[in-house]
Scaffold this motif. Structure first.
Motif, short mmCIF file in Angstrom:
data_model
loop_
_atom_site.label_atom_id
_atom_site.label_comp_id
_atom_site.label_asym_id
_atom_site.label_seq_id
_atom_site.Cartn_x
_atom_site.Cartn_y
_atom_site.Cartn_z
N SER A 3 9.28 20.35 50.62
CA SER A 3 9.94 21.65 50.78
C SER A 3 9.16 22.41 51.84
O SER A 3 7.93 22.49 51.77
CB SER A 3 9.94 22.40 49.44
N ASN A 4 9.85 22.95 52.84
CA ASN A 4 9.17 23.59 53.96
C ASN A 4 9.76 24.97 54.23
O ASN A 4 10.87 25.26 53.79
CB ASN A 4 9.30 22.71 55.21
N PRO A 5 9.02 25.79 54.97
CA PRO A 5 9.52 27.14 55.28
C PRO A 5 10.83 27.10 56.05
O PRO A 5 11.12 26.14 56.76
CB PRO A 5 8.40 27.74 56.14
N LYS A 6 11.58 28.16 55.91
CA LYS A 6 12.87 28.28 56.60
C LYS A 6 12.76 29.30 57.74
O LYS A 6 12.07 30.30 57.62
CB LYS A 6 13.95 28.71 55.62
N MET A 44 14.00 21.68 41.64
CA MET A 44 14.41 20.28 41.78
C MET A 44 14.10 19.52 40.50
O MET A 44 12.95 19.48 40.05
CB MET A 44 13.67 19.64 42.96
N ASN A 45 15.14 18.90 39.95
CA ASN A 45 14.98 18.14 38.70
C ASN A 45 15.20 16.65 38.90
O ASN A 45 14.61 15.83 38.21
CB ASN A 45 15.99 18.64 37.66
N PHE A 46 16.09 16.30 39.85
CA PHE A 46 16.49 14.91 40.04
C PHE A 46 16.29 14.49 41.50
O PHE A 46 16.39 15.32 42.41
CB PHE A 46 17.96 14.71 39.64
N CYS A 47 16.04 13.20 41.69
CA CYS A 47 15.86 12.65 43.04
C CYS A 47 17.21 12.65 43.77
O CYS A 47 18.18 12.08 43.26
CB CYS A 47 15.29 11.23 42.96
N SER A 48 17.24 13.26 44.96
CA SER A 48 18.50 13.33 45.71
C SER A 48 18.86 11.98 46.33
O SER A 48 20.00 11.77 46.74
CB SER A 48 18.40 14.40 46.80
N GLN A 49 17.90 11.05 46.38
CA GLN A 49 18.18 9.71 46.88
C GLN A 49 18.83 8.84 45.82
O GLN A 49 19.87 8.24 46.03
CB GLN A 49 16.87 9.04 47.35
N CYS A 50 18.14 8.76 44.62
CA CYS A 50 18.56 7.75 43.63
C CYS A 50 19.04 8.35 42.32
O CYS A 50 19.57 7.63 41.47
CB CYS A 50 17.43 6.74 43.38
N GLY A 51 18.86 9.67 42.12
CA GLY A 51 19.37 10.32 40.93
C GLY A 51 18.46 10.28 39.72
O GLY A 51 18.78 10.86 38.67
N SER A 68 16.12 18.71 65.03
CA SER A 68 16.07 19.89 64.17
C SER A 68 14.64 20.32 63.85
O SER A 68 14.26 20.52 62.69
CB SER A 68 16.86 19.64 62.86
N ASN A 106 22.25 11.75 48.13
CA ASN A 106 23.31 11.11 47.35
C ASN A 106 23.60 11.83 46.03
O ASN A 106 24.71 11.81 45.53
CB ASN A 106 22.92 9.66 47.03
N PHE A 107 22.54 12.43 45.46
CA PHE A 107 22.66 13.04 44.13
C PHE A 107 22.19 14.49 44.17
O PHE A 107 21.33 14.86 44.96
CB PHE A 107 21.82 12.26 43.11
N ASN A 153 5.02 25.62 52.76
CA ASN A 153 5.44 26.86 52.13
C ASN A 153 4.24 27.77 51.87
O ASN A 153 3.12 27.31 51.65
CB ASN A 153 6.13 26.55 50.79
N SER A 185 20.06 17.51 43.29
CA SER A 185 18.68 17.63 42.81
C SER A 185 18.57 18.58 41.61
O SER A 185 17.57 18.58 40.90
CB SER A 185 17.77 18.10 43.94
N LEU A 225 -1.20 18.68 48.36
CA LEU A 225 -0.37 19.65 47.67
C LEU A 225 0.60 18.93 46.74
O LEU A 225 1.01 17.80 47.02
CB LEU A 225 0.44 20.48 48.68
N ARG A 268 4.07 17.82 45.17
CA ARG A 268 5.43 17.63 45.71
C ARG A 268 6.31 17.11 44.58
O ARG A 268 5.82 16.54 43.61
CB ARG A 268 5.45 16.58 46.83
N ASN A 275 20.54 23.17 61.48
CA ASN A 275 20.11 21.95 62.16
C ASN A 275 20.82 21.80 63.51
O ASN A 275 21.95 22.25 63.68
CB ASN A 275 20.41 20.72 61.29
#
Lengths: 181, 181
Positions: free
Chosen positions: A35-38, A1-8, B109, B2-3, B74, B5, A21, A23, A74
């Protein structure tokens, strides 16, 4: 993850205040990205004394055999996910039975859940992610060609339980490989 | 979301080719961003005939009682997560026992997993996310002040099993509320 998925905006990787921990944190809009287990859910589809396996058409483990299973989506239950994956990978209809195994694969942050299931008919065929679908008796299981350790462990326990005449629910942990793959 | 990551470009929400569900897709770097259910892990810490509950200092359900539990992290196992959450929320040390319940809460979920556990000493106290920690006998359980339906269901099953003299593993689904909260 490099960029915020909310605001970019770019994110930093640090321990938020009050947390323990590191984040991905957005210093622009203050969103903390967890980030959580799948969960991986699947089935052991039974037909008389045989079970249904799929040969993988995708990576990882292209060409290896597995039980129908995949990432839980989901808004579904674990049992619904097991039935959906069996339909997608083997175009097979099952009646989902008891939960059979829950296997922690902590080094890749996954939890694998398998259900016993009754195959409702023999009208199965490879889905898009499978090369081949086939019923195997215990003697025919391709132990050296199985895709995942959690699948091999669950099948081993399954046939042990069957010989003992009683299926139990199993919880187990898969250790990290000594030489990471 | 929105963006992207990965690259920071705006994402669209559509069904990727070969997929069956809509995902957040980056048309710039082609990353598909999957969203999957979260695991909540916790414990039923036992001391003689009593169990340990925590009163929540955080939303949702601030002020309500719950078993020590929280989002699995994780690189831990479900049992390790249950012990960690018990340490964080009640500053309590437990020996984790058998997996007791797995509850699907599909409308949000989530999958909730609880373990039976043995409280190792009485040196517990509220962690940062708790207002109060206390041992309760069955008669003292604040049924109308429990935080979550999965907790209430697991406790009800637990005391039923205890009266019956045998603890079993339970899988259950919590339906969506008729009037969403």
């Amino acid at each position: 993850m490099n960029f915020c998925s909310q605001c970019g905006a770019p994110v930093s990787f640090r321990i938020p205040s009050g947390d323990s921990l590191p984040r991905h944190v957005c210093d622009h809009c203050s969103t903390i990205h967890y980030s959580n287990p799948k969960l991986v859910v699947g089935a052991i589809p039974e037909w008389e004394d045989k079970i249904l396996l799929c040969r993988r058409a995708i990576e990882p483990r292209h060409g290896k055999w597995t039980l129908p299973s995949g990432f839980m989506e989901n808004h579904e239950t674990t049992a619904e996910g097991a039935a959906r994956e069996t339909a997608e990978e083997a175009c097979a209809r099952i009646e989902v039975g008891e939960m059979y195994s829950l296997i922690n694969v902590a080094h890749i942050s996954q939890v694998h859940i398998l259900y016993r299931a009754r195959l409702l008919d023999l009208d199965f065929r490879p889905g898009e992610e499978s090369l081949e679908t086939r019923l195997f008796s215990e003697a025919e299981i391709p132990w050296d060609e199985l895709a995942f350790r959690s699948i091999a462990l669950s099948l081993r326990l399954y046939f042990e339980d069957r010989r003992a005449g009683q299926y139990r629910f199993h919880v187990a942990d898969i250790p990290a490989p000594v030489h990471p793959a």
